[in-house]
Write an enzyme that holds these catalytic residues in place. Structure first.
Site, short mmCIF file in Angstrom:
data_model
loop_
_atom_site.label_atom_id
_atom_site.label_comp_id
_atom_site.label_asym_id
_atom_site.label_seq_id
_atom_site.Cartn_x
_atom_site.Cartn_y
_atom_site.Cartn_z
CB ILE A 11 -1.05 -0.15 1.06
CG1 ILE A 11 0.37 0.42 2.52
CG2 ILE A 11 -1.91 -1.51 1.16
CD1 ILE A 11 -0.99 -0.12 4.02
CB SER A 12 5.28 2.15 0.36
OG SER A 12 5.25 3.09 0.14
N PRO A 13 3.01 4.51 -1.51
CG PRO A 13 2.67 6.45 -0.38
CD PRO A 13 2.52 5.17 -0.38
CB THR A 15 6.24 0.52 -2.81
OG1 THR A 15 6.38 0.44 -2.03
CG2 THR A 15 6.39 -0.73 -3.67
#
EC number: 5.99.1.4
Length: 202
Positions: A11-13, A15
């Site tokens: 859920i990392s932007p 990433t």
């Protein structure tokens, strides 16, 4: 063979903004990637980090500006206030673990499909239907969403413990195992590329 341990959150932007550049770099240099989804909130708690919603207003505002800038730079669509963030990253992380164990598909494409679902497609990666669709898109059996949940949970937890022990404090985070060289953030992929090129000359 030199390999890279890739610690990331589904859920990392940032990433998401990495796209598939890591896979392109690895292919160029003939190195392998070990995909290790982590509980980024737990990593923050144990390494001095703070979840975005708990940061001071100035830091929150800067983060949004940086996301927009980096998305434009990479040519990727982004909604900096997506409908399904934060959401539970565990189910999608378990799916990555199951896919890695099963093989047969494209793990880089799977990770990008999950992060794109959050940051561009307004989909909830904690939803079973979304997980199945991402697995299928990346060439995996959608039924992997239902398999190995206990093993997935154990490996997800172990990845998080390993991350903290090895100095990981954010996502994405890349470690070149041969000499423990560390790179934090999608904006350091160019540095990783250059490092591998230089290393090959030794």
């Amino acid at each position: 063979m030199v390999d890279i341990d890739y610690f990331f959150s589904t859920i990392s932007p940032f990433t998401y903004l990495a796209g598939t550049r890591l896979e392109e770099i690895a292919a160029r240099h003939g190195v392998t990637i070990a995909y290790k989804p982590i509980d980024i909130v737990a990593v923050f708690a144990r390494t001095g980090g703070t979840p975005p919603a708990q940061r001071p207003p100035a830091r929150q505002e800067y983060r949004l500006q940086e996301l927009r800038r980096q998305a434009r730079k990479r040519g990727l669509p982004i909604n900096v206030a997506p409908a399904h963030f934060p959401t539970n990253p565990a189910p999608s992380s378990y799916a990555v673990v199951a896919a890695a164990r099963a093989g047969g598909g494209d793990l880089g494409r799977l990770v990008h499909a999950f992060t794109r679902s959050v940051w561009a497609d307004e989909r909830d990666v904690a939803d079973d239907a979304v997980i199945r669709a991402c697995l299928e898109e990346a060439g995996f059996d959608p039924a992997l969403a239902d398999s190995g949940l206990l093993a997935g949970a154990e490996i997800y937890s172990a990845n998080t413990e390993e991350a903290v022990a090895r100095g990981v404090f954010g996502a994405p985070f890349y470690i070149v195992n041969a000499d423990d060289e560390r790179f934090w953030g999608q904006d350091r992929l160019e540095d990783l590329d250059a490092y591998l090129a230089e290393r090959a000359k030794r």
